[in-house]
Scaffold this active site. Sequence first.
Site, short mmCIF file in Angstrom:
data_model
loop_
_atom_site.label_atom_id
_atom_site.label_comp_id
_atom_site.label_asym_id
_atom_site.label_seq_id
_atom_site.Cartn_x
_atom_site.Cartn_y
_atom_site.Cartn_z
N GLU A 187 3.61 8.64 -1.81
CA GLU A 187 2.85 7.49 -1.42
C GLU A 187 1.58 7.95 -1.90
O GLU A 187 0.27 8.29 -1.68
CB GLU A 187 2.67 7.91 0.67
CG GLU A 187 3.55 7.15 1.22
CD GLU A 187 3.01 6.60 2.40
OE1 GLU A 187 2.31 7.84 3.30
OE2 GLU A 187 3.62 5.72 3.13
N GLU A 267 10.61 3.60 4.44
CA GLU A 267 9.53 3.82 5.69
C GLU A 267 10.00 2.85 6.81
O GLU A 267 8.14 2.31 6.81
CB GLU A 267 8.17 4.60 6.13
CG GLU A 267 8.02 6.01 4.82
CD GLU A 267 6.96 6.70 5.05
OE1 GLU A 267 6.34 6.33 5.81
OE2 GLU A 267 6.61 7.89 4.63
#
Length: 637
Positions: A187, A267
């Site tokens: 991320e 995710e």
Amino acid sequence: QCPFHVYLPSFCTLGIPLTLFIPLTCFTQSFSIDYKSNCFLKDGKPFQYISGSIHYSRIPHYYWKDRLMKMYMTGLNAVQVYVPWNYHETVQGVYNFTGDRDLERFLDLANQTGLLVILRPGPYICAEWEMGGLPAWLLQKPNIVLRSADTDYMQAVSNWLAVLLPKMKPWLYINGGNIITVQVENEYGSYFACDYNYMRHLRTLFSFFLGEETVLFTTDGNTDKEMTCGSLEGLYATVDFGTDTNITEAFKRQRRYEPRGPLVNSEFYTGWLDHWGDQHAVVDAQKVGRVLEEMLVMGANVNMYMFEGGTNFGYWNGADHDTRFRSVVTSYDYDAPLTEAGDPTEKLLAIRDVITQFREVPSGPIPPATPKFAYGFVTLQKVGNLSSVLSVISPLGPVKSQHPLTFEELKQYYGYVLYRTTLPRDLSEPTPLISPLNGVHDRAYVSVNGVYQGLLERDTTLVMNVTGQRGDTLDILVENMGRVNFGSKINDYKGLLSSLILGRDILADWQIYPLDIDGAISAGWPHSRGPKSPPTRLRESSAGPGFYTGTLQPNGLSWDTFLKLTDWKKGQVWINGVNLGRYWPARGPQKTLYVPGPLLNSNLPNTITVLELESAPAQLRVLFMERPLLNITAGKS
């Protein structure tokens, strides 16, 4: 067909070795991206993964097989795994891959179970884990820019990856193992630096150590900024999002950065994390199942984060810092399909029902919950105030300094440090003790001559009153509540970061005690008190930091249980020398600590040690229950 070489020295004729060429059908495992058909290819055939996240660092190794089998029997064909750098290199240059840190053992168990692996080796992982998996020793370089091409940072990263990635290479699917894809960073688009040179350097390192054929990918949040800063040519860009997101729009965003190739949600959130003081996060099981089905219908590859969350044992919990510092609780239950203790839930059954529509699920029942037992109440007794056992828990004695030193300067990265000085003048009236620069990271428990006065807390309580006489001993016990794991504030130094002011005086002349509480307890203290351990002071107050101990007598069972500390305020618990983590029922929502059964002795006494930081209850006892309490807000029992 291909030649298979067999060297047969026993067939030597006149001393000439004989090599037979036996034609066999060669089969090399392959895993790649098919940009024409928008899918992964496994051994040349289209492949869709249905995966779940599991963190080996949050589950005792004796339960790895149980959890992996439950995931396999749910119908998953892969698991996603973070590698926390600081878990393996807690001390710079010292690597630990044994016991609960035996990553290759975990990969082998997954392989035996029939599960492929999506590996996420960082170096940064977030994961609500201490400092996002980065080792705190990096902060010894005061100006280091983490997660960037900063020279000091990249040198440390390169050294670490040169140890980790060669261990992982044989486990790649293309090399006969079970790792199909490897994530680079994590991320990164949500971090302020947006340093493409850093990402290029990582891409080069990963390709060098793992080979050019390895499928490398990135994961970022579902916004343009995050995808722009987090993606890089040569790394396949994937997105992450939960049940409240418009799936079509999210995958459209991925398509803007990857016009061809498989759709991937790296995710898909089955639940969420808790901070101390939050309500326990819950995500509806039917909603999870419905959104999962919608993605699978689109042909997307999905990883469910988390499938089992596990536990932040010891000091491994992370923290967030948006408007203020907020520490993550000890339980990482996450409202996941498998509970913190690995038990199947309604959510798991809903997910399994969805998966059966898309692939053949292994026949047979899902393994049952591990057995639980309510061992009942155990009475504790006080060992002594923390200040009275310093010779045991700080065997090297204090470091002397004019000004406070941080945990990092002391090379005491986790747990607790005691800062001691004397009152510079008589304080007959309550006098403010102030942290003017918000320099208490993260909680400070203040005593004068061993009498507890109160506490200071980062971002929320910067002033408290003190009374006493000139020359009285002022003790300030500082707790590291876990380093920030997300966002721009991950350079999260601990301890007293700046001077404290008492009335009109700047406090100086410190004696600073690094506390090795875990070392003392794992060596048997306080249950096998050596000659160094002082006797209990019978009339000591229950207020302020102190140690308490008791024994859970054996009953022939070593089953999972949950420890409730009714009316205790805040602290840390060890059972048989193992640090279970923090308790803070006064703030909630978590009221019980998970105790894995194999930690307990079935035929020997089990030692319990409690460090209470604020105030012990009148009844010094704890309760072992057969079920967890994770959703109780402060003020309720």
